[in-house]
Design a protein around this motif. Structure first.
Motif, short mmCIF file in Angstrom:
data_model
loop_
_atom_site.label_atom_id
_atom_site.label_comp_id
_atom_site.label_asym_id
_atom_site.label_seq_id
_atom_site.Cartn_x
_atom_site.Cartn_y
_atom_site.Cartn_z
N GLU A 26 0.65 -1.21 0.05
CA GLU A 26 -0.05 -0.05 0.11
C GLU A 26 0.95 1.26 -0.14
O GLU A 26 0.62 2.23 -0.69
N LYS A 27 1.87 1.32 0.78
CA LYS A 27 2.83 2.40 0.75
C LYS A 27 3.27 2.79 -0.78
O LYS A 27 3.88 3.84 -1.00
N GLN A 28 3.76 1.51 -1.46
CA GLN A 28 4.44 1.69 -2.46
C GLN A 28 3.52 2.18 -3.75
O GLN A 28 3.58 2.97 -4.62
N ILE A 29 2.35 1.40 -3.52
CA ILE A 29 0.89 2.01 -4.38
C ILE A 29 0.73 3.44 -4.31
O ILE A 29 0.53 4.15 -5.21
N ALA A 30 0.78 3.98 -3.13
CA ALA A 30 0.58 5.46 -2.80
C ALA A 30 1.49 6.21 -3.72
O ALA A 30 1.22 7.37 -4.23
N LYS A 31 2.83 5.76 -3.43
CA LYS A 31 3.79 6.65 -4.24
C LYS A 31 3.55 6.57 -5.80
O LYS A 31 3.65 7.51 -6.40
N SER A 32 3.24 5.31 -6.38
CA SER A 32 3.02 5.17 -7.55
C SER A 32 1.83 5.91 -8.29
O SER A 32 1.72 6.57 -9.18
N LEU A 33 0.89 5.88 -7.45
CA LEU A 33 -0.67 6.40 -7.76
C LEU A 33 -0.41 8.00 -7.72
O LEU A 33 -0.79 8.63 -8.96
N ALA A 34 0.52 8.63 -7.05
CA ALA A 34 0.78 10.03 -7.19
C ALA A 34 1.50 10.41 -8.53
O ALA A 34 1.07 11.15 -9.12
N ALA A 35 2.36 9.56 -8.85
CA ALA A 35 3.12 9.57 -10.32
C ALA A 35 2.02 9.28 -11.40
O ALA A 35 2.17 10.17 -12.58
N MET A 36 1.13 8.43 -11.32
CA MET A 36 0.27 7.99 -12.35
C MET A 36 -0.51 9.24 -12.30
O MET A 36 -0.98 9.63 -13.80
N VAL A 37 -1.13 10.02 -11.28
CA VAL A 37 -2.17 10.92 -11.47
C VAL A 37 -1.33 12.14 -12.34
O VAL A 37 -2.14 12.64 -13.27
N GLU A 38 -0.20 12.44 -12.32
CA GLU A 38 0.49 13.23 -12.86
C GLU A 38 0.71 13.14 -14.47
O GLU A 38 0.35 13.96 -15.33
N LYS A 39 0.67 11.73 -14.72
CA LYS A 39 1.00 11.39 -16.22
C LYS A 39 -0.46 11.28 -16.90
O LYS A 39 -0.31 11.53 -18.06
N VAL A 40 -1.33 11.00 -16.45
CA VAL A 40 -2.88 10.75 -16.99
C VAL A 40 -3.38 11.92 -17.46
O VAL A 40 -3.40 13.19 -16.99
N ASP A 103 -2.91 6.45 -21.45
CA ASP A 103 -3.93 6.50 -20.48
C ASP A 103 -4.49 4.98 -20.37
O ASP A 103 -4.71 4.50 -19.27
N ALA A 104 -4.66 4.22 -21.73
CA ALA A 104 -5.25 2.97 -21.57
C ALA A 104 -4.09 1.99 -20.81
O ALA A 104 -4.59 1.29 -20.05
N ALA A 105 -2.92 2.25 -21.05
CA ALA A 105 -1.79 1.72 -20.41
C ALA A 105 -1.76 1.66 -18.71
O ALA A 105 -1.77 0.80 -17.94
N LEU A 106 -2.05 3.01 -18.36
CA LEU A 106 -1.99 3.49 -16.84
C LEU A 106 -3.27 2.78 -16.30
O LEU A 106 -3.12 2.22 -15.10
N ALA A 107 -4.38 2.80 -16.82
CA ALA A 107 -5.60 2.22 -16.42
C ALA A 107 -5.44 0.69 -16.25
O ALA A 107 -5.83 0.16 -15.31
N ALA A 109 -2.58 -0.89 -15.93
CA ALA A 109 -1.45 -1.14 -14.65
C ALA A 109 -2.30 -0.77 -13.30
O ALA A 109 -1.95 -1.83 -12.62
N ALA A 110 -3.08 0.00 -13.32
CA ALA A 110 -3.88 0.22 -12.04
C ALA A 110 -4.77 -0.95 -11.71
O ALA A 110 -4.75 -1.29 -10.60
N GLN A 111 -5.47 -1.80 -12.85
CA GLN A 111 -5.92 -2.74 -12.62
C GLN A 111 -5.16 -3.83 -12.12
O GLN A 111 -5.46 -4.83 -11.24
N ALA A 112 -4.10 -4.16 -12.49
CA ALA A 112 -3.16 -5.08 -12.14
C ALA A 112 -2.88 -5.00 -10.82
O ALA A 112 -2.85 -6.03 -10.02
N VAL A 113 -2.78 -3.64 -10.44
CA VAL A 113 -2.59 -3.37 -8.86
C VAL A 113 -3.76 -3.83 -8.02
O VAL A 113 -3.68 -4.51 -6.88
N GLU A 114 -4.87 -3.40 -8.55
CA GLU A 114 -6.16 -3.83 -7.89
C GLU A 114 -6.49 -5.24 -7.59
O GLU A 114 -6.56 -5.81 -6.55
N HIS A 115 -6.16 -5.95 -8.71
CA HIS A 115 -6.19 -7.29 -8.66
C HIS A 115 -5.33 -7.96 -7.56
O HIS A 115 -5.79 -8.95 -7.00
#
Length: 167
Positions: A26-40, A103-107, A109-115
């Motif tokens: 979860e801590k790593q995901i938080a860091k990654s999500l912050a970066a994803m939000v910037e790229k989307v 955007d499709a790639a990041l979505a 990737a986010a789904q892989a994290v969710e799974h």
């Protein structure tokens, strides 16, 4: 390396180890999500990921509460699985020049994290119940439901917007 080389002998030991694993994740995901939000670029995906970042911070707090309830030290252990999923997401995003495809790639990737999270939280809920820790299971179940809802949201946005624009 086997998880059993770390002194895991009981289901309770395994439960605590998996709490430590998902806490790290979860801590790593938080860091990654912050970066994803910037790229989307897609506004809906950006909003969904930003909201999930806030939710992830709540998930971390819930895990800390479960550690406390279980009378266990809050501790993270490296999780090579989430590190690999996040590294792959970063590599794919770095290799994608078309913003609609990004955007499709990041979505995806986010789904892989969710799974991954759905698998971990589902297991933790089952183990908590088996250990007679319905109090812990109830908190973990809340997070499991959040993760499932985010997965459904990502599917919806991908199928109704992102994949269409990427094609």
């Amino acid at each position: 390396m086997s998880i059993f080389s770390k002194g895991i002998e009981t289901l309770d030991d395994l439960f605590v180890h998996q709490l430590q694993d998902i806490y790290y994740a979860e801590k790593q995901i938080a860091k990654s999500l912050a970066a994803m939000v910037e790229k989307v670029g897609n506004p809906q995906l950006k909003q969904d990921l930003a909201g999930h970042l806030q939710q992830t911070k709540i998930h971390i707090e819930r895990l800390e509460k479960v550690f406390e309830m279980h009378d266990t030290q809050v501790k993270a252990v490296d999780c090579p699985a989430i590190d690999g999923i996040l590294r792959e997401a970063d590599e794919v995003a770095g290799d994608t020049a078309d913003f609609a495809v990004l955007d499709a790639a990041l979505a995806a990737a986010a789904q892989a994290v969710e799974h991954y999270e759905i698998a971990r939280y589902g297991t933790l809920v089952a183990w908590a119940r088996q250990l007679g820790r319905n109090d812990c299971a109830a908190i973990l179940r809340q997070t499991l439901e959040d993760e499932k809802a985010m997965d459904r949201r990502l599917t919806e946005v991908a199928e109704t917007q992102l994949n269409y624009h990427a094609a």
